[in-house]
Design a protein around this motif. Sequence first.
Motif, short mmCIF file in Angstrom:
data_model
loop_
_atom_site.label_atom_id
_atom_site.label_comp_id
_atom_site.label_asym_id
_atom_site.label_seq_id
_atom_site.Cartn_x
_atom_site.Cartn_y
_atom_site.Cartn_z
N SER A 16 0.85 -1.19 0.00
CA SER A 16 0.00 0.00 0.00
C SER A 16 0.89 1.24 0.00
O SER A 16 2.10 1.15 0.25
N GLY A 17 0.25 2.36 -0.24
CA GLY A 17 0.96 3.63 -0.17
C GLY A 17 1.47 3.89 1.24
O GLY A 17 2.58 4.42 1.44
N SER A 18 0.65 3.52 2.23
CA SER A 18 1.07 3.72 3.62
C SER A 18 2.32 2.90 3.93
O SER A 18 3.27 3.41 4.53
N GLU A 19 2.32 1.65 3.50
CA GLU A 19 3.51 0.82 3.75
C GLU A 19 4.73 1.41 3.04
O GLU A 19 5.84 1.34 3.56
N ALA A 33 9.75 11.92 -2.26
CA ALA A 33 8.60 12.36 -3.07
C ALA A 33 7.53 11.29 -2.97
O ALA A 33 7.76 10.13 -3.33
N ASP A 34 6.37 11.69 -2.47
CA ASP A 34 5.23 10.77 -2.36
C ASP A 34 4.39 10.93 -3.63
O ASP A 34 3.65 11.90 -3.78
N GLU A 35 4.54 9.96 -4.53
CA GLU A 35 3.74 9.98 -5.76
C GLU A 35 2.70 8.86 -5.74
O GLU A 35 2.34 8.30 -6.76
N VAL A 36 2.24 8.57 -4.52
CA VAL A 36 1.21 7.53 -4.38
C VAL A 36 -0.03 7.92 -5.20
O VAL A 36 -0.67 7.07 -5.80
N GLN A 37 -0.35 9.21 -5.24
CA GLN A 37 -1.51 9.64 -6.03
C GLN A 37 -1.15 10.04 -7.45
O GLN A 37 -1.92 9.79 -8.37
N VAL A 38 -0.02 10.70 -7.61
CA VAL A 38 0.17 11.42 -8.88
C VAL A 38 1.14 10.75 -9.84
O VAL A 38 1.38 11.27 -10.93
N GLY A 85 2.02 3.89 -5.07
CA GLY A 85 0.91 3.05 -4.60
C GLY A 85 -0.25 3.15 -5.54
O GLY A 85 -0.07 3.06 -6.76
N LYS A 86 -1.40 3.38 -4.97
CA LYS A 86 -2.69 3.46 -5.67
C LYS A 86 -2.74 2.92 -7.10
O LYS A 86 -3.20 1.81 -7.32
N PRO A 87 -2.29 3.71 -8.12
CA PRO A 87 -2.51 3.28 -9.51
C PRO A 87 -1.59 2.16 -9.95
O PRO A 87 -1.79 1.58 -11.02
N1 PMP Z 1 0.19 9.09 0.16
C1 PMP Z 1 -0.70 9.80 -0.51
C2 PMP Z 1 -0.30 11.06 -1.19
C3 PMP Z 1 -2.00 9.37 -0.59
O1 PMP Z 1 -2.92 10.08 -1.27
C4 PMP Z 1 -2.36 8.16 0.04
C5 PMP Z 1 -3.78 7.61 -0.06
N2 PMP Z 1 -4.78 8.53 -0.23
C6 PMP Z 1 -1.40 7.45 0.73
C7 PMP Z 1 -0.13 7.94 0.76
C8 PMP Z 1 -1.72 6.17 1.46
O2 PMP Z 1 -1.92 5.14 0.56
P1 PMP Z 1 -2.74 3.83 0.99
O3 PMP Z 1 -4.16 4.24 1.17
O4 PMP Z 1 -2.54 2.89 -0.15
O5 PMP Z 1 -2.15 3.30 2.21
#
Ligand code: PMP
Length: 768
Positions: free
Chosen positions: A451-454, A582-587, A611-613
């Motif tokens: 996941s993005g959090s991990e 750089a958190d590109e989990v969304q972008v 993450g996400k996509p």
């Molecule tokens: N970073 C960003 C920028 C996010 O938007 C999100 C999820 N909205 C996360 C991290 C966390 O990702 P996840 O929900 O997959 O744990």
Amino acid sequence: MSRPQIDAARARALAAEGWGLEVHELRELDSYADRNFLLDTDAGRRVLKISSEASEPRPVLELQGAALRWLAERPSGARLPRVIPAADGSDLLAIRDQAGAPGHARVLSWISGTVWAERAPASSALRRELGRALAELDRDLEGFSHPAMARDFRWNLERAEWIAEHLELVAPEEPARRALVVDALAQFRARVRPRLAELPRQLIYGDANDHNLIVAGDRVVGIIDFGDTVEAPTICELAIALAYLSDLDDPLASAAELCAGYSERRPLAPLELDLLFDLVRARLAVSLSSSAERAAAEPDNAYLRVSEAPAWRLLGALSERGRVAFTKAVAAACGLEAPVRVPGAVDREALLERRRARLGPSLSLSYADPLYIRRGEGSWLFDEHERAYLDCVNNVCHVGHSHPRVVAAIAEQAARLNTNTRYLHEGIVDYAERLCATLPEPLSVVFLVCSGSEANELALRIARAHTGAEQVAVVDGAYHGNTSTLVDLSPYKFAGPGGAGQKPWVQLIPTPDPYRGEHGDDGPAYAAAVDEAAARARAAGEGLAALVCEPVLGCAGQIVPAKGFLAAAFERARAAGAVCIADEVQVGFGRVGDMWAFSAEGVVPDILTLGKPIANGHPVGAVVTTPQLAASFAGGMEYFNSFGGNPVSCAAARAVLEVIEDEGLIAHARELGGWLRAALEELDDPGVGEVRGRGLFLGVELVEDRAGKTPAPARARAVVEHARRHGTLLSVDGPAHNVIKIKPPLCFGMVEARILRARLAAALAACP
Ligand code: PMP
């Protein structure tokens, strides 16, 4: 469109010269594009048809003639006009009209009887008879082929999407009516278009309307005017007839009768039955859009409004009754089962109750009236009644809901092997190589997580291990994940409802928001705060381990940081010994019109989190870092993640990379996003403070007043709820909950973009 100019004398002369017809009496008949004359001759009644080359080119007339000749030898030929050859044996004579414009003349036999439009209301028997007659016609046309039959033609129902370009012309003063047309287009786009190739197709007649049918008592004795004949899904024949010939007071029963007659001769396939309702509504929407286009060109033509009245009534009546009732009525009349796309739907209200009883109350449902979604395809989600909703927010299903390549990749790998990273497997190595090939050096070492959090958790551990420091700088308004540490790091959470406030190890950098921020679009001015954060961290004796930042901010309100912010902030963070994350989990992955959002800012992070996509909804996250940081993290403790990097996840992620490339989604996001942003900027609404974003990552910030920029959260919520009721899914975010987020799957097309614009405009107008 100008009709050919031919007067009565010229018509007589043509009949005499071309066909040797002695005309006793001549009368002009109504026609849309041609000029037609009824001739009384020694040989009986004839119709002389003159068409202009501009509206009906020769190959199309040849197609019509060939179809009529083919049918003349088959049972339905008895109901059709015959082609009368000219004296020289040809079916068509090239002529010039009295203005010198080129065209053609033809002569057909006359069918006597009453035009459907001029008779008393149709009986059930007549409707059934018409159904049978159309089915016979379709069966007789099966196997017919002609080079012109696949012509490009706006009345070909399978091409109904052209109306997307004219939505702004439809019913300008009547939003409820325009909404019907937009919805007919949307349902066609979502449900019909993806299935067109599966439908049986052939040449169809395509114009069974009340002016083209000749009746005598309860019999259909004539079907005239082959001007709309075209190759199309066969079911369009019936859909077109239903659009013109349903009883406005009882549309379901009358439609069912016509369909029952049709299916006696040509039984409907389950898919044809499933799509019929959407095709009928699409045909009505096409007619109404076409007349709206003409009305815009001829504003004083009152006749247009009168002539479109029945189509509006039928579209309204059908929409009110809905697809389920329509399809059930037709299925019952035809002795068929009503089709169910996804079996197993349960009662929605009961499901809601069960969910509330068993799932934690902090798990939210979107919208005041939550949706029960059972299927997704491309940019569309479908509820338990198969109503399609345009998904403008799901940036997880990045390449489209249920993308067949991703589905196949997951299914194939799941059927073979799924295990952890403690065995050699080429899947994870291939993926790591492919991912790194899209990234600049020195980003070349990959960790796969779930996941993005991990990913962000791991990034923090790496940064702390590398620097030996503890504190972390973060941008105000940001969200980085759902774990204890990340909630503490996310101002979006710790400063929001239920939040526990800022922890001492967290240092805030003001949001580099060009619209609201105190330094406007001066990025380096905001970045000065990184120095102060580092100084505070040093003073606390812990030092600054990292600066975490999204290159385009999501939860903070779809903000593209002020110019030069990221570069200046990274420079200052590095000067303080911190690692830049750089958190590109969304972008990431092309969303913003570049593969990676950081690249447009002229920086390379030390750690990139994803993450996400990344796997289109399959739970995958990734950390990519430098060999140096990865080495610092290898302090003896194993990093193990039970699911991270498993072969199924890697197959899904790899399929996503391939689709992004093969479907050209990055350039598409840039181009369509640019169009959409400009289209939304044109929305004439004083409450739109700003439209912003990059690629298909856009935000519309709503304010009470443009000068004071007072946020308008209640309106934003109302707009989103209105759009949801009308079939478009949006969400609201930003610290003041007043930014409408737009971040659809990247397969979002121009038709979807136009539907979104129309629906957002309607929602803004309805929620002042
Ligand atoms: N970073 C960003 C920028 C996010 O938007 C999100 C999820 N909205 C996360 C991290 C966390 O990702 P996840 O929900 O997959 O744990």
